[in-house]
Every structure is written in C-alpha cells, then in structure tokens.
Design an enzyme around this catalytic site. Structure first.
Site, PDB file in Angstrom:
ATOM      1  N   PRO A  11       0.784  -1.229   0.000  1.00  0.00           N
ATOM      2  CA  PRO A  11       0.000   0.000   0.000  1.00  0.00           C
ATOM      3  C   PRO A  11       0.826   1.295   0.000  1.00  0.00           C
ATOM      4  O   PRO A  11       1.849   1.385   0.688  1.00  0.00           O
ATOM      5  CB  PRO A  11      -0.823  -0.103   1.297  1.00  0.00           C
ATOM      6  CG  PRO A  11      -0.168  -1.161   2.100  1.00  0.00           C
ATOM      7  CD  PRO A  11       0.482  -2.090   1.138  1.00  0.00           C
ATOM      8  N   ASN A  12       0.336   2.222  -0.780  1.00  0.00           N
ATOM      9  CA  ASN A  12       0.849   3.602  -0.881  1.00  0.00           C
ATOM     10  C   ASN A  12       2.147   3.735  -1.667  1.00  0.00           C
ATOM     11  O   ASN A  12       2.593   4.856  -1.925  1.00  0.00           O
ATOM     12  CB  ASN A  12       1.014   4.238   0.522  1.00  0.00           C
ATOM     13  CG  ASN A  12      -0.299   4.334   1.250  1.00  0.00           C
ATOM     14  OD1 ASN A  12      -1.268   4.868   0.704  1.00  0.00           O
ATOM     15  ND2 ASN A  12      -0.377   3.787   2.449  1.00  0.00           N
ATOM     16  N   ARG A  19       5.247  12.038  -3.115  1.00  0.00           N
ATOM     17  CA  ARG A  19       5.199  12.591  -1.762  1.00  0.00           C
ATOM     18  C   ARG A  19       6.367  12.027  -0.954  1.00  0.00           C
ATOM     19  O   ARG A  19       6.926  10.991  -1.304  1.00  0.00           O
ATOM     20  CB  ARG A  19       3.863  12.214  -1.074  1.00  0.00           C
ATOM     21  CG  ARG A  19       2.628  12.734  -1.799  1.00  0.00           C
ATOM     22  CD  ARG A  19       2.491  14.245  -1.691  1.00  0.00           C
ATOM     23  NE  ARG A  19       2.396  14.698  -0.314  1.00  0.00           N
ATOM     24  CZ  ARG A  19       1.258  14.764   0.371  1.00  0.00           C
ATOM     25  NH1 ARG A  19       0.122  14.441  -0.186  1.00  0.00           N
ATOM     26  NH2 ARG A  19       1.263  15.168   1.616  1.00  0.00           N
ATOM     27  N   TYR A  24      11.765   8.610   0.964  1.00  0.00           N
ATOM     28  CA  TYR A  24      11.790   7.516  -0.022  1.00  0.00           C
ATOM     29  C   TYR A  24      12.490   7.886  -1.331  1.00  0.00           C
ATOM     30  O   TYR A  24      12.586   7.046  -2.223  1.00  0.00           O
ATOM     31  CB  TYR A  24      10.349   7.051  -0.318  1.00  0.00           C
ATOM     32  CG  TYR A  24       9.620   6.564   0.919  1.00  0.00           C
ATOM     33  CD1 TYR A  24      10.048   5.426   1.598  1.00  0.00           C
ATOM     34  CD2 TYR A  24       8.513   7.254   1.426  1.00  0.00           C
ATOM     35  CE1 TYR A  24       9.398   4.975   2.733  1.00  0.00           C
ATOM     36  CE2 TYR A  24       7.850   6.819   2.566  1.00  0.00           C
ATOM     37  CZ  TYR A  24       8.292   5.687   3.214  1.00  0.00           C
ATOM     38  OH  TYR A  24       7.655   5.245   4.340  1.00  0.00           O
ATOM     39  N   ASN A  75       7.995  -5.718  -1.351  1.00  0.00           N
ATOM     40  CA  ASN A  75       7.977  -4.631  -0.384  1.00  0.00           C
ATOM     41  C   ASN A  75       6.545  -4.574   0.159  1.00  0.00           C
ATOM     42  O   ASN A  75       5.661  -3.990  -0.480  1.00  0.00           O
ATOM     43  CB  ASN A  75       8.363  -3.298  -1.028  1.00  0.00           C
ATOM     44  CG  ASN A  75       8.457  -2.180   0.003  1.00  0.00           C
ATOM     45  OD1 ASN A  75       7.954  -2.315   1.124  1.00  0.00           O
ATOM     46  ND2 ASN A  75       9.065  -1.070  -0.376  1.00  0.00           N
ATOM     47  N   ALA A  78       3.264  -1.056   4.671  1.00  0.00           N
ATOM     48  CA  ALA A  78       2.700  -1.071   6.034  1.00  0.00           C
ATOM     49  C   ALA A  78       2.232  -2.462   6.465  1.00  0.00           C
ATOM     50  O   ALA A  78       2.190  -2.748   7.674  1.00  0.00           O
ATOM     51  CB  ALA A  78       1.548  -0.069   6.124  1.00  0.00           C
ATOM     52  N   GLU A  99      12.497  -9.794   0.991  1.00  0.00           N
ATOM     53  CA  GLU A  99      11.754  -8.621   1.476  1.00  0.00           C
ATOM     54  C   GLU A  99      12.622  -7.387   1.246  1.00  0.00           C
ATOM     55  O   GLU A  99      13.813  -7.405   1.593  1.00  0.00           O
ATOM     56  CB  GLU A  99      11.457  -8.812   2.974  1.00  0.00           C
ATOM     57  CG  GLU A  99      10.725  -7.650   3.623  1.00  0.00           C
ATOM     58  CD  GLU A  99      10.514  -7.881   5.132  1.00  0.00           C
ATOM     59  OE1 GLU A  99      10.888  -8.956   5.653  1.00  0.00           O
ATOM     60  OE2 GLU A  99      10.001  -6.946   5.779  1.00  0.00           O
ATOM     61  N   HIS A 101      12.862  -3.121   1.741  1.00  0.00           N
ATOM     62  CA  HIS A 101      12.368  -1.822   2.211  1.00  0.00           C
ATOM     63  C   HIS A 101      13.311  -0.748   1.698  1.00  0.00           C
ATOM     64  O   HIS A 101      14.540  -0.887   1.811  1.00  0.00           O
ATOM     65  CB  HIS A 101      12.304  -1.762   3.740  1.00  0.00           C
ATOM     66  CG  HIS A 101      11.318  -2.732   4.314  1.00  0.00           C
ATOM     67  ND1 HIS A 101       9.969  -2.500   4.278  1.00  0.00           N
ATOM     68  CD2 HIS A 101      11.504  -3.948   4.867  1.00  0.00           C
ATOM     69  CE1 HIS A 101       9.350  -3.539   4.813  1.00  0.00           C
ATOM     70  NE2 HIS A 101      10.253  -4.438   5.170  1.00  0.00           N
ATOM     71  N   ARG A 108      13.808   4.197  12.083  1.00  0.00           N
ATOM     72  CA  ARG A 108      12.610   5.044  12.055  1.00  0.00           C
ATOM     73  C   ARG A 108      11.769   4.812  13.329  1.00  0.00           C
ATOM     74  O   ARG A 108      12.290   4.378  14.337  1.00  0.00           O
ATOM     75  CB  ARG A 108      11.831   4.756  10.756  1.00  0.00           C
ATOM     76  CG  ARG A 108      12.678   5.081   9.515  1.00  0.00           C
ATOM     77  CD  ARG A 108      11.899   4.890   8.236  1.00  0.00           C
ATOM     78  NE  ARG A 108      10.755   5.792   8.164  1.00  0.00           N
ATOM     79  CZ  ARG A 108       9.761   5.663   7.275  1.00  0.00           C
ATOM     80  NH1 ARG A 108       9.798   4.667   6.396  1.00  0.00           N
ATOM     81  NH2 ARG A 108       8.758   6.508   7.265  1.00  0.00           N
TER      82      ARG A 108
END
Ligand code: CA2
Length: 146
Positions: A11-12, A19, A24, A75, A78, A99, A101, A108
C-alpha cells in the site's frame, strides 16, 4: 527456460517519488519498474511487477506465484508490521522470498522496527533506497533462482 520473478509492492507505494521524497527519494514506482525490467533483460530473467493497496489482492498475487514463479521480491510496506495473511501466503510459496524496504525501518519509528514478514523471508534488504529492488534481482540471478 528463463527464471520467473514476481515483484510485489504494498500500500501507498504508488505515491513514491510524488510525496515524502526526503524519506523515499524522488524515483517513482514506474521508474523502479522500468529499471528492474532493464536489469531483468540484462540478467536474462523474466519479471512481473505489481502494486496493490489491498491485502487480499496481495495474497492472491502470492498464491498465483505458487507453481508459476521461482522467486518473489516483495515490499509489503505497512502490511510488513501487521499481516498474518501475507505470512501464511508466503509460507505456501516454495521459492525464494526477498523482502525489500527502501528506507531503513530500524532507524525510524518503533512501530516500524519489527516486520512480521521477515520471519518467512529468505533474506531482507533495507535502507539501500530503491536500489534494493535491483540488488534483490542481482542476488537471484547470481544464486541460481534467476
Ligand atoms: O521503506 C519502505 O520501503 C517501506 O516499506 C515503505 C512503507 C512504510 O510503511 C514502511 O515502514 C517502509 C510506506 C510506503 C508508503 O509510501 C509512500 C510513498 C510516498 C509518500 C507516502 C508514502
């Protein structure tokens, strides 16, 4: 026959480069896909690339990889921190699972420090920016899955 690799984005991630570039970077998801496609061609592997904001859709994509793909690069965004459904789907998939990221989740907020997905991943790349996707592809090509 060329190895098949499925790249999944949660998601996103469709907002990458649009943004929050300070976290990122400024590369868009379309640019990541194009860069992965060029590298996959160079490495002689075949690749599919997907993004979904829906957990169930990601589960269905992982299920569709069963018996048709050799490896998954994912990835989970969330869902990394919450999704038992993705864990169960990934457990069914018998191939290599990497995986990725983009950011260093350990540097973070505390709620990003524990990815539940990592326990079922073959390996994890995190904090190396969008290059993480390319590094995962290179690993698969060099280690017999690609
Ligand atoms: O660093 C990563 O790749 C993440 O998986 C990205 C996820 C985040 O929830 C993880 O903790 C780390 C978020 C993806 C959201 O992407 C956005 C892109 C642009 C603007 C806002 C969100």
């Amino acid at each position: 026959m060329a190895a098949k690799i499925m790249i999944l984005n949660g998601p996103n991630l469709n907002f990458l480069g649009i943004r929050e570039p300070h976290i990122y970077g400024s590369t868009t998801l379309n640019e990541i896909e194009a860069s992965c496609r060029a590298l996959a061609d160079q490495l002689g592997v075949s690749m599919s690339f997907h993004q979904s904001n829906m957990e169930g859709e990601l589960v269905s994509l992982i299920q569709s990889a069963h018996g048709t793909a050799d490896a998954i690069i994912m990835n989970p965004a969330a869902y990394s921190f919450t999704s038992i459904a993705l864990i169960d789907a990934l457990k069914i998939f018998e191939g290599v699972k990497i995986e990725v990221h983009i950011s260093n989740i350990h540097a973070r907020e505390a709620f990003r420090h524990h990815s539940v997905i990592s326990a079922v991943a073959t390996g994890v790349i995190c904090g190396l920016g969008v290059n993480g996707y390319r590094l995962a592809l290179q690993h698969l090509a060099q280690h017999g899955e690609g």
